[in-house]
Design a protein around this motif. Sequence first.
Motif, PDB file in Angstrom:
ATOM      1  N   ILE A  85       0.830  -1.209   0.000  1.00  0.00           N
ATOM      2  CA  ILE A  85       0.000   0.000   0.000  1.00  0.00           C
ATOM      3  C   ILE A  85       0.863   1.257   0.000  1.00  0.00           C
ATOM      4  O   ILE A  85       0.600   2.212  -0.745  1.00  0.00           O
ATOM      5  CB  ILE A  85      -0.959  -0.004   1.202  1.00  0.00           C
ATOM      6  CG1 ILE A  85      -1.981  -1.143   1.062  1.00  0.00           C
ATOM      7  CG2 ILE A  85      -1.671   1.328   1.325  1.00  0.00           C
ATOM      8  CD1 ILE A  85      -2.862  -1.053  -0.166  1.00  0.00           C
ATOM      9  N   LYS A  88       2.488   1.831  -3.406  1.00  0.00           N
ATOM     10  CA  LYS A  88       1.562   2.265  -4.456  1.00  0.00           C
ATOM     11  C   LYS A  88       1.011   3.657  -4.207  1.00  0.00           C
ATOM     12  O   LYS A  88       0.918   4.473  -5.120  1.00  0.00           O
ATOM     13  CB  LYS A  88       0.395   1.283  -4.586  1.00  0.00           C
ATOM     14  CG  LYS A  88      -0.586   1.687  -5.693  1.00  0.00           C
ATOM     15  CD  LYS A  88      -1.734   0.737  -5.824  1.00  0.00           C
ATOM     16  CE  LYS A  88      -2.655   1.207  -6.947  1.00  0.00           C
ATOM     17  NZ  LYS A  88      -3.261   2.532  -6.687  1.00  0.00           N
ATOM     18  N   GLU A  89       0.634   3.942  -2.972  1.00  0.00           N
ATOM     19  CA  GLU A  89      -0.081   5.185  -2.689  1.00  0.00           C
ATOM     20  C   GLU A  89       0.815   6.349  -2.274  1.00  0.00           C
ATOM     21  O   GLU A  89       0.500   7.499  -2.577  1.00  0.00           O
ATOM     22  CB  GLU A  89      -1.125   4.929  -1.583  1.00  0.00           C
ATOM     23  CG  GLU A  89      -2.243   3.992  -1.990  1.00  0.00           C
ATOM     24  CD  GLU A  89      -3.081   4.528  -3.134  1.00  0.00           C
ATOM     25  OE1 GLU A  89      -3.252   5.763  -3.225  1.00  0.00           O
ATOM     26  OE2 GLU A  89      -3.555   3.720  -3.948  1.00  0.00           O
ATOM     27  N   ASP A  90       1.910   6.053  -1.582  1.00  0.00           N
ATOM     28  CA  ASP A  90       2.680   7.173  -1.011  1.00  0.00           C
ATOM     29  C   ASP A  90       4.007   6.640  -0.478  1.00  0.00           C
ATOM     30  O   ASP A  90       4.162   6.404   0.717  1.00  0.00           O
ATOM     31  CB  ASP A  90       1.848   7.816   0.115  1.00  0.00           C
ATOM     32  CG  ASP A  90       2.513   9.013   0.755  1.00  0.00           C
ATOM     33  OD1 ASP A  90       3.572   9.440   0.265  1.00  0.00           O
ATOM     34  OD2 ASP A  90       1.970   9.522   1.749  1.00  0.00           O
ATOM     35  N   THR A 123      -1.110  12.628  -0.316  1.00  0.00           N
ATOM     36  CA  THR A 123      -0.455  11.617   0.506  1.00  0.00           C
ATOM     37  C   THR A 123      -1.524  10.704   1.116  1.00  0.00           C
ATOM     38  O   THR A 123      -2.724  10.983   1.035  1.00  0.00           O
ATOM     39  CB  THR A 123       0.335  12.287   1.632  1.00  0.00           C
ATOM     40  OG1 THR A 123      -0.597  12.991   2.484  1.00  0.00           O
ATOM     41  CG2 THR A 123       1.352  13.265   1.082  1.00  0.00           C
ATOM     42  N   ILE A 124      -1.079   9.635   1.732  1.00  0.00           N
ATOM     43  CA  ILE A 124      -2.017   8.750   2.432  1.00  0.00           C
ATOM     44  C   ILE A 124      -2.754   9.537   3.508  1.00  0.00           C
ATOM     45  O   ILE A 124      -3.974   9.385   3.690  1.00  0.00           O
ATOM     46  CB  ILE A 124      -1.269   7.543   3.034  1.00  0.00           C
ATOM     47  CG1 ILE A 124      -0.916   6.540   1.920  1.00  0.00           C
ATOM     48  CG2 ILE A 124      -2.100   6.863   4.125  1.00  0.00           C
ATOM     49  CD1 ILE A 124      -0.125   5.347   2.392  1.00  0.00           C
ATOM     50  N   GLN A 127      -5.414  11.645   1.982  1.00  0.00           N
ATOM     51  CA  GLN A 127      -6.540  10.802   1.559  1.00  0.00           C
ATOM     52  C   GLN A 127      -7.422  10.451   2.757  1.00  0.00           C
ATOM     53  O   GLN A 127      -8.650  10.383   2.638  1.00  0.00           O
ATOM     54  CB  GLN A 127      -6.026   9.542   0.872  1.00  0.00           C
ATOM     55  CG  GLN A 127      -5.372   9.797  -0.469  1.00  0.00           C
ATOM     56  CD  GLN A 127      -4.892   8.525  -1.129  1.00  0.00           C
ATOM     57  OE1 GLN A 127      -5.665   7.599  -1.374  1.00  0.00           O
ATOM     58  NE2 GLN A 127      -3.598   8.451  -1.420  1.00  0.00           N
ATOM     59  N   TYR A 165      -6.467   4.807   7.167  1.00  0.00           N
ATOM     60  CA  TYR A 165      -6.594   4.723   5.708  1.00  0.00           C
ATOM     61  C   TYR A 165      -7.194   3.383   5.295  1.00  0.00           C
ATOM     62  O   TYR A 165      -8.129   3.323   4.489  1.00  0.00           O
ATOM     63  CB  TYR A 165      -5.226   4.907   5.053  1.00  0.00           C
ATOM     64  CG  TYR A 165      -5.231   4.637   3.567  1.00  0.00           C
ATOM     65  CD1 TYR A 165      -5.654   5.611   2.664  1.00  0.00           C
ATOM     66  CD2 TYR A 165      -4.839   3.399   3.067  1.00  0.00           C
ATOM     67  CE1 TYR A 165      -5.678   5.362   1.306  1.00  0.00           C
ATOM     68  CE2 TYR A 165      -4.856   3.136   1.708  1.00  0.00           C
ATOM     69  CZ  TYR A 165      -5.282   4.115   0.832  1.00  0.00           C
ATOM     70  OH  TYR A 165      -5.313   3.844  -0.516  1.00  0.00           O
ATOM     71  N   VAL A 169     -10.721   3.299   3.141  1.00  0.00           N
ATOM     72  CA  VAL A 169     -10.575   3.236   1.691  1.00  0.00           C
ATOM     73  C   VAL A 169     -11.747   2.457   1.071  1.00  0.00           C
ATOM     74  O   VAL A 169     -12.115   1.386   1.539  1.00  0.00           O
ATOM     75  CB  VAL A 169      -9.221   2.599   1.307  1.00  0.00           C
ATOM     76  CG1 VAL A 169      -9.114   1.159   1.773  1.00  0.00           C
ATOM     77  CG2 VAL A 169      -8.977   2.717  -0.182  1.00  0.00           C
ATOM     78  N   SER A 202      -5.928  -2.742  -4.382  1.00  0.00           N
ATOM     79  CA  SER A 202      -5.467  -1.353  -4.368  1.00  0.00           C
ATOM     80  C   SER A 202      -5.825  -0.606  -5.645  1.00  0.00           C
ATOM     81  O   SER A 202      -5.800   0.629  -5.685  1.00  0.00           O
ATOM     82  CB  SER A 202      -3.950  -1.299  -4.156  1.00  0.00           C
ATOM     83  OG  SER A 202      -3.249  -1.732  -5.315  1.00  0.00           O
ATOM     84  N   ASN A 206      -9.264   3.753  -7.157  1.00  0.00           N
ATOM     85  CA  ASN A 206      -9.008   4.773  -8.157  1.00  0.00           C
ATOM     86  C   ASN A 206     -10.099   4.828  -9.230  1.00  0.00           C
ATOM     87  O   ASN A 206     -10.370   5.886  -9.779  1.00  0.00           O
ATOM     88  CB  ASN A 206      -7.644   4.528  -8.825  1.00  0.00           C
ATOM     89  CG  ASN A 206      -6.503   4.524  -7.824  1.00  0.00           C
ATOM     90  OD1 ASN A 206      -5.789   3.538  -7.684  1.00  0.00           O
ATOM     91  ND2 ASN A 206      -6.333   5.616  -7.107  1.00  0.00           N
TER      92      ASN A 206
END
Length: 268
Positions: A85, A88-90, A123-124, A127, A165, A169, A202, A206
């Motif tokens: 995670i 991929k995200e941050d 950033t996470i 989010q 998070y 999510v 993940s 999006n």
Amino acid sequence: MKNIFKHIRSWSLKRLLVRFLIMAASAFLLFLLLNWIFPVPDKLEYSTIIEDSKGEVVNAFLTHDQQWRMKTELQDISPLLRKTIVEKEDKYFYYHPGINLLAMSRAFFMNILHMRRTSGASTITMQVARSLEPKKRTYWNKLREMFRALQLEWKYSKDEILQLYLNKVPYGGNIEGVKSAAILYFKKNPDHLSLAEITALSIIPNRPSSLVMGKNNDRIVEERNKWLHRWAREKVFTEKEIADALAEPLTATRGTVPSFYFLTWPGS
């Protein structure tokens, strides 16, 4: 004469330093005041769940807002889940204070260059702030989101923010949080997910309307494999880990929550 200029230069630098320290202290005190007046809205309602002696979910109930939001505890976040995670995200999640100014600057210039939004820099932590307080995408709300991110970083550890998070999510429909997604899609707890499964999940937040687990699995696998190949080039995971993940099929579809006890709950 040289000594005079040197003395003036030194005096000017000291004045600048004093001014900077005063401004920094003032900004910090203002942040503390606003943090006290406008506390971060971080209260979440979770699905009531019943587990067996092995920690497996055997029954669960919807929240009052009709969401499957099963709480992901810190011990549910395996090292593999955490690493995937964050990568991929941050990837700089553990190094910034909630706002990545370099990423934001890069995204700003890329968007100006292409005259459209081609890159984001959330950033996470940002989010999490957005999910806790959803609002329209405006410059003012972006500033508010950044402030909330700083509040979250002030109040929580990095692992606790990652936990928030993973609890908020969205994974399609009324499924929120990685634990709900792991159980409903893969019938297992999140700490048992494979690299392929975590990466596939993940992808969904999006594009939740066009990447639906069970309906668009081929497209999800295509997007999943793009990330796996990227991580292979960056040597994030070993060659064997990447090869195993690429070879793993995706047959998941949305299932139902286990219901081994004859209990009723309003809204379930």
